[in-house]
Structures are given as C-alpha cells and as structure tokens.
Design a protein around this motif. Structure first.
Motif, PDB file in Angstrom:
ATOM      1  N   ALA A   1       0.848  -1.191   0.000  1.00 24.51           N
ATOM      2  CA  ALA A   1       0.000   0.000   0.000  1.00 24.51           C
ATOM      3  C   ALA A   1       0.883   1.239   0.000  1.00 24.51           C
ATOM      4  CB  ALA A   1      -0.914   0.016   1.223  1.00 24.51           C
ATOM      5  N   ALA A   2       0.508   2.201  -0.815  1.00 21.61           N
ATOM      6  CA  ALA A   2       1.163   3.513  -0.782  1.00 21.61           C
ATOM      7  C   ALA A   2       0.342   4.445   0.102  1.00 21.61           C
ATOM      8  CB  ALA A   2       1.281   4.092  -2.190  1.00 21.61           C
ATOM      9  N   VAL A   3       1.048   5.199   0.941  1.00 23.64           N
ATOM     10  CA  VAL A   3       0.402   6.226   1.758  1.00 23.64           C
ATOM     11  C   VAL A   3       1.152   7.527   1.521  1.00 23.64           C
ATOM     12  CG1 VAL A   3      -0.125   7.021   4.095  1.00 23.64           C
ATOM     13  CG2 VAL A   3      -0.290   4.586   3.547  1.00 23.64           C
ATOM     14  N   THR A   4       0.431   8.577   1.191  1.00 22.92           N
ATOM     15  CA  THR A   4       1.085   9.880   1.070  1.00 22.92           C
ATOM     16  C   THR A   4       0.324  10.893   1.905  1.00 22.92           C
ATOM     17  OG1 THR A   4      -0.154  10.680  -0.849  1.00 22.92           O
ATOM     18  CG2 THR A   4       1.812   9.337  -1.288  1.00 22.92           C
ATOM     19  N   SER A   5       1.035  11.915   2.298  1.00 23.24           N
ATOM     20  CA  SER A   5       0.434  12.881   3.205  1.00 23.24           C
ATOM     21  C   SER A   5       0.636  14.309   2.725  1.00 23.24           C
ATOM     22  CB  SER A   5       1.028  12.728   4.598  1.00 23.24           C
ATOM     23  OG  SER A   5       0.354  13.560   5.509  1.00 23.24           O
ATOM     24  N   VAL A   6      -0.435  15.040   2.816  1.00 21.18           N
ATOM     25  CA  VAL A   6      -0.501  16.439   2.427  1.00 21.18           C
ATOM     26  C   VAL A   6       0.111  16.603   1.041  1.00 21.18           C
ATOM     27  CG1 VAL A   6      -0.285  18.789   3.269  1.00 21.18           C
ATOM     28  CG2 VAL A   6      -0.382  16.931   4.871  1.00 21.18           C
ATOM     29  N   GLY A   7       0.970  17.550   0.836  1.00 19.17           N
ATOM     30  CA  GLY A   7       1.408  17.866  -0.505  1.00 19.17           C
ATOM     31  C   GLY A   7       1.667  19.345  -0.518  1.00 19.17           C
ATOM     32  N   GLY A   8       2.078  19.854  -1.637  1.00 26.12           N
ATOM     33  CA  GLY A   8       2.638  21.188  -1.576  1.00 26.12           C
ATOM     34  C   GLY A   8       4.026  21.037  -1.008  1.00 26.12           C
ATOM     35  N   TYR A   9       4.489  22.082  -0.355  1.00 26.40           N
ATOM     36  CA  TYR A   9       5.886  22.021   0.044  1.00 26.40           C
ATOM     37  C   TYR A   9       6.149  20.948   1.086  1.00 26.40           C
ATOM     38  CZ  TYR A   9       4.190  25.173   3.737  1.00 26.40           C
ATOM     39  OH  TYR A   9       3.503  25.754   4.759  1.00 26.40           O
ATOM     40  N   GLU A  10       5.225  20.707   1.986  1.00 29.37           N
ATOM     41  CA  GLU A  10       5.411  19.658   2.982  1.00 29.37           C
ATOM     42  C   GLU A  10       4.724  18.404   2.489  1.00 29.37           C
ATOM     43  OE1 GLU A  10       7.107  17.977   5.283  1.00 29.37           O
ATOM     44  OE2 GLU A  10       7.003  19.631   6.713  1.00 29.37           O
ATOM     45  N   ALA A  11       5.498  17.335   2.357  1.00 26.83           N
ATOM     46  CA  ALA A  11       4.948  16.145   1.732  1.00 26.83           C
ATOM     47  C   ALA A  11       5.634  14.911   2.300  1.00 26.83           C
ATOM     48  CB  ALA A  11       5.168  16.195   0.211  1.00 26.83           C
ATOM     49  N   GLY A  12       4.856  13.873   2.540  1.00 26.21           N
ATOM     50  CA  GLY A  12       5.410  12.609   3.011  1.00 26.21           C
ATOM     51  C   GLY A  12       4.874  11.470   2.168  1.00 26.21           C
ATOM     52  N   ALA A  13       5.722  10.470   1.943  1.00 27.83           N
ATOM     53  CA  ALA A  13       5.290   9.308   1.165  1.00 27.83           C
ATOM     54  C   ALA A  13       5.876   8.050   1.780  1.00 27.83           C
ATOM     55  CB  ALA A  13       5.740   9.432  -0.294  1.00 27.83           C
ATOM     56  N   ALA A  14       5.100   6.984   1.767  1.00 29.09           N
ATOM     57  CA  ALA A  14       5.552   5.718   2.351  1.00 29.09           C
ATOM     58  C   ALA A  14       4.940   4.548   1.602  1.00 29.09           C
ATOM     59  CB  ALA A  14       5.155   5.647   3.825  1.00 29.09           C
ATOM     60  N   LEU A  15       5.605   3.419   1.710  1.00 28.25           N
ATOM     61  CA  LEU A  15       5.039   2.139   1.297  1.00 28.25           C
ATOM     62  C   LEU A  15       4.903   1.275   2.537  1.00 28.25           C
ATOM     63  CD1 LEU A  15       6.938   1.023  -1.932  1.00 28.25           C
ATOM     64  CD2 LEU A  15       4.770   2.267  -1.751  1.00 28.25           C
TER      65      LEU A  15
END
Lengths: 150, 394
Positions: B375-389
């Motif tokens: 599963a991919a999980v990403t958070s917010v976006g714009g300048y602050e961004a997080g992504a995980a598998l």
C-alpha cells in the motif's frame, strides 16, 4: 475605494518597509547589495548569495500572471465576492512573485499570462494591499502565451 | 541502500478510530481516548505496554478552532502511563508514523501511540460556515501576512492557483478530474464509517458551486469530527502483536520554496519526496496494490498520482477518467475508504494510514482489495509532503 475585507498583516522588522511603501502605492522588494538578486517576501537575507546586506528596490514595470483563482466563497462577513487573486511575476525581476487582487476587468477575465500593472487598494486594518490592474491592450507580445514572466 | 533502513526496525501495530461524522457530540478529549483505546487493543497490546505518545500537530497549533488534539500531558495523565518519548509535531515529514518510527527504531520507546483529533465539522457549524483561515487572530503573522490581507482567506484560495496552473499547462479538464471525487464516493458507499456515502455523479460535480476556481465544492475534503490513533512498535516486538504491518520505505523532502504562494513550479508537486521514497526500496509503482493518497483537495491526489509515478506528468486526467483504473478492481484502487473527500477530513494521512493498514490485513469487507500486499500512503502535498510504502508482514 472602500476597503476590502480580510485580516490585516502583523508588521515586523522585515516587512515594515513593504507595508509603508504599499501605503504610498509603491511595490518594494529586497535587493541584495552584493549580488543584486531580488527576492520576496523580505527576510533580511539574500536568497541567492545569503548576504545580510539587503536594500530595497521598487518594481514599477508591468508583470504577468503566473496563475490565479477567482474566489466565490464569503469567508468573512462583508466579504464581497467574486474577486480574482493573481500571482504576478516580472520577466526583469526574477525571484519575485507577489500575490494580490486583480481589478480593471471582470474577475472571470483573469488568465494565465495576462499583463498587469502594479497597484494597491485599501485593505483590512487601514493597510494598502497589492491589487494589480489588468492592462487592456497587450502590446508586448508576451501576455496571453501562458508563459509570461518565467 | 547500504545497511538496514531505520523504518524496517518499526512496524505499524494498531489503528483505531472514534466515531466519525460531520458532527459528533463528544469532546475532542473523549474522541481521542476512544481512538487510543481502540488502537492499542487493535495492536494486541494494553495501555501498560505504551511508553511513547505523540500528536499531530502539537504546540500552539494543536487546538486552533476545529483542531481538537487536546493536551498531550492531560492525555498521558488520563491514560495513567509512563512515557520515555513524547512529541508534538508541527513541522516534520508529514507522516503520522515517521517520528514514532524513529523513536522505536532507536530504542527510545517500544510502543508509541500517535493521534490526530479534529472537530472541524463542529467548528464550521458553530461559526455559521467554514471560518476564514486564521480568522481567530487579529492579525496575519508570518507567511499568512502575504495571504490573508489580500483575500486568500482559506487553504482553498491558496491551493487553487496550483490547479489553475496545472490545468493550463497540461490541458487537463474538470470533466476528467471529476472522476476523483466521484470514484471515491463510490468507495465511501462501501465504508460504513464514511461521512458521505450517497452516490455522486460527474454531472453533480460539474453543477456544484464554485468555491475558488477551478476548485468546486466536491474538490474539497469534508470538515469532520473524529479521532484516529496509530500505534507504532519496535519490529522486535512483532511476536507480541496481533497483526503488524511493515514499513517498507518512507521519506519527506522539502526541496522547493516552503511557501504556498512561492512554490516555484505549481504544475509539479511532491516529486522530491516520492523520489527519495522510491530510492529506499526495490519495489516499483507497478507493485502497489492500493493507494491511499492525500486528498485534502482533489488536485492533491493528482499531484501524488504523478509524483509517485503511477502515471506520467500531466497524465492524471486521462488516468482517472472513467474511474476504472482508480476504482475497486482497477489497476490502482485509490482512497478505498472514500478519502478525505467523502470519508472525512481526518487530516495528515491519519485516515489514509488506518485504511492502508486495514487493507493489508484484509479487514476491509466489501471494499477490500483482494490480496493487497503493498500500500502507498502519502500525506498532504505542496511544500510539505510525506510518502511511504506499507507492506503485509510475511
């Protein structure tokens, strides 16, 4: 003009010059005394060479709209809608982009690449806020391409 | 990557949620306790096992209107536990489990609970409408000084120029992007906890009222009340856990100008974070079985589809059109809980993380993606961004 509704800025050591000039209808940005780079918003530090020796320079020329939105939502009591908000850049002022309102045309006429003049209008708290003025006759061959000022 | 990645020494062991709705008539404090107790039980642990507490956001932003995290120390006092690690995160990699994973990977704690509690639905009702961002302060300080005075009074107005620019550069249309909220609403219909579950059509989307062009009502997530808690545990405790999920890789990079209006290239967002995340794993985009990607606004899901490499730059419009690829049974089922657009604005990928964990465990009932392993999980976006598998444990 009646003042637009919003929330007034908290003025700081870094931003006082901008707001004082705004009251006179002038757009001031920081310019590095060393390398000459311009930047916005003002930080008291050059974003190109990190020098602390910054001065101010006035932007007077026409800019171009990098992007925009037309707001229809009444976020605060008394807020008149719709109105266009534009992000403006200048081909001869790299490093500077300023957010402001748009006047001089119906809000729905806002477009990427359109040419605007620097301007201000009365805003909240007695401050003058950036309010760019649409230029009807685009004669510089840049406006309307969508890539002006980049 | 040489050496073991720190995130491989952490697992997500539990997720729990309070009641979720447009308005839930309980205090944020009680919702928080509901979620924490549910998450700890879900992990197969007891409160006495918990030795770390964190909340997002922390500090002075924890309890602005509609934010209802409460006070970390009051929560610890109520739980009557001892903690060796605590964190209230305002800035920081944007993934709920990032800081807690660092704590357990470095031995500072064994089981950390992190929570996010919102009462933004109630806050909007009490204000007679969604309040202007920052309107409870008399002046606009810091970065808000360049937004609120001119009339960019909401995150909608701040995000909208990104959508304008993206659609201008790539020729993507509202008719195409409509399929994001429409498809996610179909998923929400299969999620009993989603805030909005009735069918939504492209025609409904196109007829809905404009908030700030080109963002219309259905492009915006739903202000909601509810709490989500997540338990992050040291991987060495896996034998004690009911159904842990592995963290394969994660990253959060701020590369462009960290400002909503100064971000240089508004047509491309999240690429540095996604690239850093993919550099930490041998898995590729095609290996992802389910994507729980941030959708505070539909355009943010567009950024993530492209930044993560699920489609090419400018291709998200055609990728989502018709809803087949991103729907259940498609090549990339997306926001299977309805996302924040229909499931509710649980914020900062807490809802997305909870769904990813449940999908990988096979606990999602009618909306389960068969055999989901990655599963991919990403958070917010714009300048602050997080992504995980996240991956199913063997």
């Amino acid at each position: 003009m009646t003042a637009t509704v919003g929330i007034p800025p908290a003025v700081t050591e870094e931003t006082a010059a901008f707001w004082e000039a705004a009251a006179e209808g002038r757009l001031l940005v920081e310019r590095c005394a060393g390398c000459g780079a311009e930047s916005f918003p003002p930080y008291g530090m050059c974003r190109a060479c990190r020098s602390r020796a910054v001065e101010h320079v006035e932007i007077t020329g026409r800019g171009h709209v990098y992007s925009f939105t037309v707001n229809y939502q009444r976020w605060m009591p008394g807020l008149e809608v719709p109105y266009a908000l534009v992000l403006v850049e200048w081909a001869d002022h790299p490093g500077v982009r300023v957010f402001g309102r748009l006047r001089g045309c119906p809000p729905e006429d806002a477009a990427v690449g359109m040419t605007v003049e620097v301007g201000f209008e009365p805003g909240p708290g007695g401050y003058a806020v950036p309010s760019f003025v649409a230029v009807a006759d685009v004669g510089d061959g840049i406006g309307g391409t969508g890539d002006g000022g980049e | 990557m040489g050496g073991e990645l720190f995130e491989r020494r952490a697992v997500i062991s539990g997720v729990g949620q309070s009641a979720i709705g447009r308005q839930v008539d309980r205090s944020g404090f009680q919702l928080t306790l509901d979620a924490i107790l549910a998450a700890v039980a879900d992990a197969g642990l007891t409160l006495d096992d918990v030795d770390g507490l964190a909340m997002f956001p922390g500090g002075g932003k924890a309890n602005v209107p509609g934010y209802a995290n409460g006070d970390l120390y009051e929560i610890q006092d109520a739980l009557r536990i001892t903690t060796s690690w605590r964190q209230g995160i305002v800035e920081g990699m944007c993934l709920p489990f990032y800081g807690p994973a660092m704590a357990v990977a470095t031995g500072q704690a064994r089981h950390v609970v992190i929570w996010r509690t919102v009462k933004e639905g109630s806050a909007a009702r009490n204000a007679g409408g969604r309040p202007a961002y920052g309107s409870t302060n008399p002046t606009a300080a810091g970065p808000l000084a360049w937004l609120l005075p001119v009339g960019a009074l909401s995150p909608v107005c701040q995000i909208a120029p990104y959508a304008t620019r993206y659609m201008h550069e790539y020729g993507v249309t509202r008719e195409q992007l409509a399929w994001i909220p429409v498809t996610q609403r179909a998923h929400a219909a299969l999620n009993p906890d989603a805030v909005y579950r009735s069918p939504l059509t492209v025609e409904d989307y196109l007829a809905s009222r404009m908030i700030s062009t080109p963002i219309c009502l259905y492009d915006c997530d739903v202000p909601a009340d509810g709490a989500t808690a997540i338990v992050v545990s040291a991987a060495e405790t896996a034998a004690d856990l009911r159904a842990p999920v592995a963290i394969e890789a994660m990253a959060g990079v701020v590369d462009g100008r960290p400002s909503w209006e100064q971000w240089e290239d508004m047509g491309r967002v999240g690429y540095a974070t996604a690239a850093a995340m993919w550099a930490r794993t041998d898995l590729r985009p095609a290996d992802v079985d389910v994507a729980e990607i941030y959708d505070g606004f539909a355009i943010e899901a567009v950024w993530w589809l492209e930044a993560m490499g699920f489609c090419g730059p400018g291709e998200a419009g055609s990728f989502v059109e018709g809803g087949k690829r991103i729907g259940l049974g498609g090549e990339l089922p997306m926001n299977t809980w309805g996302g924040q657009l229909s499931g509710g604005r649980l914020h900062a990928a807490f809802g997305h993380t909870a769904e990813a964990v449940r999908q990988l465990r096979g606990e999602c009932g009618e909306r389960q993606v068969a055999g989901a392993r990655v599963a991919a999980v990403t958070s917010v976006g714009g300048y602050e961004a997080g992504a995980a598998l996240l991956t199913r444990m063997p």
